[in-house]
Scaffold this active site. Sequence first.
Site, PDB file in Angstrom:
ATOM      1  N   LYS A 142       0.883  -1.159   0.000  1.00  0.00           N
ATOM      2  CA  LYS A 142       0.000   0.000   0.000  1.00  0.00           C
ATOM      3  C   LYS A 142       0.923   1.212   0.000  1.00  0.00           C
ATOM      4  CE  LYS A 142      -4.060   2.091   2.028  1.00  0.00           C
ATOM      5  NZ  LYS A 142      -3.591   3.448   1.780  1.00  0.00           N
ATOM      6  N   GLU A 201       0.257   5.064  -7.946  1.00  0.00           N
ATOM      7  CA  GLU A 201       0.687   5.951  -6.869  1.00  0.00           C
ATOM      8  C   GLU A 201       2.028   6.571  -7.246  1.00  0.00           C
ATOM      9  OE1 GLU A 201      -1.560   5.772  -4.332  1.00  0.00           O
ATOM     10  OE2 GLU A 201      -0.541   6.675  -2.605  1.00  0.00           O
ATOM     11  N   LYS A 327      -6.034  -8.239  -2.396  1.00  0.00           N
ATOM     12  CA  LYS A 327      -7.084  -8.166  -3.426  1.00  0.00           C
ATOM     13  C   LYS A 327      -7.465  -9.563  -3.894  1.00  0.00           C
ATOM     14  CE  LYS A 327      -5.332  -3.782  -5.168  1.00  0.00           C
ATOM     15  NZ  LYS A 327      -4.556  -3.071  -6.193  1.00  0.00           N
ATOM     16  N   LYS A 351      -3.208  -2.334   7.361  1.00  0.00           N
ATOM     17  CA  LYS A 351      -2.412  -1.172   7.758  1.00  0.00           C
ATOM     18  C   LYS A 351      -1.326  -1.577   8.743  1.00  0.00           C
ATOM     19  CE  LYS A 351      -3.334   2.642   7.127  1.00  0.00           C
ATOM     20  NZ  LYS A 351      -3.979   3.870   6.737  1.00  0.00           N
TER      21      LYS A 351
HETATM   22  S1  IVH Z   1      -6.370  -0.380  -4.837  1.00  0.00           S
HETATM   23  C1  IVH Z   1     -10.738   0.233  -5.667  1.00  0.00           C
HETATM   24  N1  IVH Z   1      -3.827  -0.822  -4.402  1.00  0.00           N
HETATM   25  O1  IVH Z   1      -4.739   3.573  -1.102  1.00  0.00           O
HETATM   26  C2  IVH Z   1      -9.456  -0.042  -5.005  1.00  0.00           C
HETATM   27  N2  IVH Z   1      -4.754   1.229  -3.641  1.00  0.00           N
HETATM   28  O2  IVH Z   1      -7.615   3.699   0.224  1.00  0.00           O
HETATM   29  C3  IVH Z   1      -8.577   1.092  -5.072  1.00  0.00           C
HETATM   30  N3  IVH Z   1      -3.089   2.705  -2.552  1.00  0.00           N
HETATM   31  O3  IVH Z   1      -5.492   6.474  -2.213  1.00  0.00           O
HETATM   32  C4  IVH Z   1      -7.332   1.004  -4.409  1.00  0.00           C
HETATM   33  N4  IVH Z   1      -1.371   1.382  -2.800  1.00  0.00           N
HETATM   34  O4  IVH Z   1      -3.998   5.329  -3.949  1.00  0.00           O
HETATM   35  C5  IVH Z   1      -4.852   0.039  -4.239  1.00  0.00           C
HETATM   36  N5  IVH Z   1      -1.577  -1.349  -4.118  1.00  0.00           N
HETATM   37  C6  IVH Z   1      -2.596  -0.493  -3.961  1.00  0.00           C
HETATM   38  C7  IVH Z   1      -2.433   0.753  -3.344  1.00  0.00           C
HETATM   39  C8  IVH Z   1      -3.536   1.593  -3.180  1.00  0.00           C
HETATM   40  C9  IVH Z   1      -1.783   2.548  -2.345  1.00  0.00           C
HETATM   41  C10 IVH Z   1      -3.861   3.889  -2.141  1.00  0.00           C
HETATM   42  C11 IVH Z   1      -4.734   4.454  -3.197  1.00  0.00           C
HETATM   43  C12 IVH Z   1      -5.823   5.157  -2.430  1.00  0.00           C
HETATM   44  C13 IVH Z   1      -5.836   4.436  -1.134  1.00  0.00           C
HETATM   45  C14 IVH Z   1      -7.076   3.606  -1.028  1.00  0.00           C
END
Ligand code: IVH
Length: 712
Positions: A142, A201, A327, A351
């Site tokens: 993340k 990101e 996922k 987290k």
């Molecule tokens: S998937 C519909 N994968 O986390 C699913 N999000 O709360 C969308 N983020 O601001 C998110 N790394 O930019 C996904 N490997 C990752 C991620 C990621 C960071 C961020 C994303 C968003 C937040 C989601």
Amino acid sequence: MYSKEDHSRFFKLSKSLLDNKDIPNALEASAEAQDLHDVIKYHEWRYYIQNDPVISDYEYDHLFKRLEALEAAFPDLISPDSPTQRVSADLTSDFPSVEHLTPMLSLANSYNAEDLQDFDAQVKRFVGLADDHEISYVVEPKFDGGTIALVYENDLLVRGATRGNGKLGEEMTNNAKVIRTIPLKAAFSKWGLKKVELRGEVLIRLENFDKVNKKREKDGQSIFANARNAATGGLRMKDPKEVEKRKLEAFIYQLGYAIDENGRDQLAQFKTHHDSIEALGQVGFKIPVDGYDRKLCKNIQEAAEFCNYWQEHRDEYPYEIDGMVVKVNDLNLQEEAGYTSHHPRWAIAFKFKAKQATTKLLNVEYQVGKIGSITPVAKLDPVQLAGVTVSNVSLHNEDFITSKDLRIGDTVLVERAGDVIPYIVKAMDDLRDGSETPIAFPKNCPINQEEDVELVRVEGEAAWRCPNCTCGAQSLQKMIFHVSKSGMDIDGFGKAYVEKFQEMGWLKSLADIYRLDYEAIAELEGFGKRSAEKLRLAIDKAKQNPIKHLLQSLTVHHLGRRASAILAGEIGHVLELKDWDVESMTAIKDIGPVLAQNVVDYFSNPSNIELLEEMESLGVNLTQTPDDKKAEPVEGGTLSGKTILFTGSLQQMSRNEAKKMALDNGARVLSAVSSKLDILVVGEKAGSKLKKAEALGSVEIWTEAEFLEKVG
Ligand code: IVH
């Protein structure tokens, strides 16, 4: 938007709301929900707009969940402007707004393996799978940077946008174009795709973040508190040239939208998330690496293990990450699971425990070190950081306090990264309400207040020092060091023993260590005859130590391991040092004037001489031992005139034995590979030294067996 008073009011209010647990009656619930609205909006503004959050994500989630719980209990409380009723916060208006092709949702959070189990069970319930069915998941980092959405049409990058509020983003195509890891052209057409939207990101590699900050500091610009701020700020800069300077990179983690020429949805052709990400990698995007930071897991247990692995190793990762994302791999299953109004039901964030938190600086206490340095220590309102409770942090010295303008009563941002000792990043000065008081660094020794000893600060040093080396607190530190591994290395004699014996009145000076009454010790609670006897043996052994150990355990400032060994090689008896002056001492290679002065000062103080004489009379060795003698090569040996170095692990002898053999045969032992080196002896698992020697070409490389053969 918010006044100074608001900052401190909302901060205090949030902390108090965090304590609420039970569901109250309707009237109280209504008042609390209103407070929650206010503080949640405030924190969203701080996080999304100001890039300067004052509470941890964990605390934010807690507040959000509390509001959801109240609204669930009293549905009348749900108002259209409740933070639970919309995707996200306001936009700033510097960039044109654009609508995302599909909304960018956020992720629900989990914090441990149990939460992940619940998530897995929930997915199964939604898609109608039996409890014992195994779902495969992809786990990936993340990333903690700035979210972007990239649109490609006919293989060309046509639009870049920030996440914004999830529906509308800020268009920043020109900024996206300067990010080298974002291809301007990518061959989507080979899959029959006409238009795609990718999510990812933008980040700064941590080593580049340090460079960017150093450069800014040099140029007199303010430095970024963290890599995320530097990345998100970078995305929204007006001048793409400035963006380029930040060395931003983009990771792609999702194919969000894909249509063919006829406008038909083509996402499903990739079958799994894993395959779609691999496909993006193939056409030139930077993606998490399979098997390293991304893993296809056969069930939720394996996913949890991978999450835990990265929680433990996050500091080895070259970018800032604040968790992992789990996922569902199968895209059909994803579609079946669907979405809530906020989150996909097929993904969840895991987290990591927060590295940063805010808390109150309650007070400052002072500690004295073994050479009298006074260290200020902040007493904090205890706070959880990366899984441990932190209530004390060192403030190092007066300059640290002044440079950060820390005050008692301040709310401070504390960080604990990996094995690093917790430290204060900054004071949140906009949360001050005027009741904070400056920290007055003491002029007199704060430990021994009866005697009014004035502190001194040597020019060029950061520490204030108490020159009264006889005070109990300071001699306690001296004794703790004296018996420790870095001192006389008295086996089993630790800090707790020193403290106990001092408390009993048995230890006043270093000499007392060598006249302990072992019968009295045996009587102490928790000791007994055996441990007293063990201690006696360890102390008797230490009495025979080479004088280099004794010298280094006297706590003369700057007289460490190396300098002690050098001095020990020059003298027959420790007390000879009485007759040395600075000039004769600095004539020795590697002994500098500051250290020389400290040694001369120490040995011209009569009470130190008395102490050493007393120690000698108690059996402590003060005479040079063979171990103290300078290691001189023997003239005329087979290796005479040669320089040698050992590397890797030797199998038939210890490193010391090898060195001794080399010296006995006339070689000089070096400590690094350079053009001066003649012979490198390599043991097992030799590394960089061998490579360097090979590169030089002038060094003879011997195996351990060859060396043994040469020296007979
Ligand atoms: S998937 C519909 N994968 O986390 C699913 N999000 O709360 C969308 N983020 O601001 C998110 N790394 O930019 C996904 N490997 C990752 C991620 C990621 C960071 C961020 C994303 C968003 C937040 C989601």
